[in-house]
Design a protein around this motif. Sequence first.
Motif, mmCIF file in Angstrom:
data_model
loop_
_atom_site.group_PDB
_atom_site.id
_atom_site.type_symbol
_atom_site.label_atom_id
_atom_site.label_comp_id
_atom_site.label_asym_id
_atom_site.label_seq_id
_atom_site.Cartn_x
_atom_site.Cartn_y
_atom_site.Cartn_z
ATOM 1 N N VAL A 16 0.866 -1.283 0.003
ATOM 2 C CA VAL A 16 0.064 -0.059 0.169
ATOM 3 C C VAL A 16 0.837 1.388 -0.009
ATOM 4 C CG1 VAL A 16 -1.802 1.233 1.461
ATOM 5 C CG2 VAL A 16 -1.979 -1.248 1.156
ATOM 6 N N GLU A 361 -4.643 -9.209 -4.409
ATOM 7 C CA GLU A 361 -4.281 -8.363 -3.454
ATOM 8 C C GLU A 361 -3.629 -6.954 -3.916
ATOM 9 O OE1 GLU A 361 -1.467 -10.257 -0.344
ATOM 10 O OE2 GLU A 361 0.318 -9.076 -1.257
ATOM 11 N N GLY A 364 -6.312 -4.727 -4.516
ATOM 12 C CA GLY A 364 -7.154 -4.307 -3.174
ATOM 13 C C GLY A 364 -5.876 -2.954 -2.829
ATOM 14 N N VAL A 365 -4.530 -3.279 -2.954
ATOM 15 C CA VAL A 365 -3.666 -2.325 -2.515
ATOM 16 C C VAL A 365 -3.741 -0.977 -3.361
ATOM 17 C CG1 VAL A 365 -1.225 -2.088 -2.893
ATOM 18 C CG2 VAL A 365 -2.138 -4.135 -1.700
ATOM 19 N N LEU A 367 -6.501 -0.027 -4.875
ATOM 20 C CA LEU A 367 -7.667 0.861 -4.567
ATOM 21 C C LEU A 367 -7.555 1.348 -3.041
ATOM 22 C CD1 LEU A 367 -10.393 -2.336 -5.396
ATOM 23 C CD2 LEU A 367 -10.081 0.296 -6.582
ATOM 24 N N ALA A 368 -6.777 0.870 -2.187
ATOM 25 C CA ALA A 368 -6.889 1.450 -0.768
ATOM 26 C C ALA A 368 -5.808 2.757 -0.923
ATOM 27 C CB ALA A 368 -5.841 0.251 -0.057
#
Lengths: 472, 88
Positions: A16, A361, A364-365, A367-368
């Motif tokens: 992230v 993953e 997701g990273v 998007l975060a």
Amino acid sequence: MFQINNAVLLRRDLKVRIADILLNNKDLTELNKLPVMMTPKKSDNSIRCCTYKERAVTRSAALAIFGVDFADDDEIKTIKEYAEERLESGVVSPDVLTVLNEGCSACSKNTYFVTNACRGCVARPCMMNCPAKAITMQQGRAVIDPDKCISCGKCLAACPFHAITYVPVPCQEACPVDAITKDEDGIAQIDFDKCILCGKCMVACPFGAIFEKSQMPLVISKIKQQKKVVAMVAPAIAGQFMVDYGKIITGLLKLGFSEVAEVAYGAIVTGQHETAEWIEMNEEGKAILTSSCCPAYVNYVEKHLPEKREFVSHTLSPMRYTSEEIKRRDPDALTVFIGPCVAKKAEALTDNNTDYVLSFEEIGVMLAAKDIQLMELEVSEPSLVGDGPARNFAVTQGVAEAIKLNIPAGCNFNPEIINGIDKKSMFKIKAFMDGKFKTNFMEVMACEGGCIAGPNSITNPKIGAAFLKKSL
Amino acid sequence: MDKKIKIVVCCGTTCHLMGSSEILINKEEIESQFKDQVVISGSPCLGKCKEFAAAQAPYLLINDELICQANLDKVIDKIHQILAKTEE
């Protein structure tokens, strides 16, 4: 294979932070600060022996995220210098996995171990039963000589005090094909001649020392260059974010992908071709055919059963049919496969139409890092659409069920399901190929549960399966 | 006891990535373990990841008290603590 643990969370945290620097146009010098930022002085974040070790592991993990192999690190160049070098060359690394030597705990290879509970008894059944004569008595207690021990486990079964315990090396224990050895320092080494890239070792390592070389920075740079980057989402994505499928597609568009295509589109084609292949074989006599969409399984046959390659369907994977269609429509588009799979990265290297591979993953990273809240989005439609049976490829039995729907009445389609590759199921695969079974089709998925339980999935497969079902 | 313990789990993207769904998947189990003295619900992003850091995710609120790096163990410990207090 799904797991949430500290090693996984540390990896995601680092990813992230890196995605934040790249996506939000921060100065790349920030990359060099990451090891210290993640483990500041006197922090209680240090899980390993000390702050400095933690920072060294963070550095090598960051390099892996930029696609640098641990072995190629000269330790002099900074993370930023490596990052610039990698982004400039833009080349995808050929090997998919790397072991971070700094992180590897060099787990002791003597798997059987005598604990303090040993009373040095008179009977000494451990010594008596050891076929390798590896056990001696030292200071009134049994000791196993690791160089002699053959790991048969007889001592463990024989000890009346249950004083002998089995301590596996997790990565080696997880590997179904014995591809992990140890170097002279006890550090894990992956033998890529044997490795099928199932990703089980990466999930199993409690020290988070086995890393995938990520292509995330390369994809982010292409998006930032305003290139036409097409996301090809594996059907398992529907279960990953606990929101409606259409919202995930909007989220990907917001990340900068120019369109989102369903790999289930290609799965329809795969299902049709595989059915045709089976019918042809069935008419010629008894069909012995296995599915071909799981790349880890195809790797397994190619590396460990090359003489049986003919029994694997010659149908291409859904990814290939999907990328082919995208490139046919626009040869300049860059295609990114998005899935839960480690082995897909290697498969993509042999597919001229698939340019990059990202994991759930990493999505997701990203998007975060961009602070995109999927729950608050509208739904969008994919550019290439699959159907229910094709989306169900992501769950064990899904491929066999899809084929069954295509089979004309009167054919005796009798499938066998291999739900996860391990030592036991490998025997079954071999026996099936030797014609020892009554069944005439075998669906093989390397991950237990199917793709929704892949090594890079981010949601418990139970929830994943429920959300996937909603999308069917 | 008349007032139930209210647990709000953040389901924002960051918290989801860092494992908040592991708490939600056990919702019914926790609620029945504490004989319905606990109510668990999911919430859209609580915004805590911007206030603090992604590394501290997942976040959740137990009776409005913020819990960082939440996991099942932490949640159950906290419930026990609150219940012990109210019994005093």
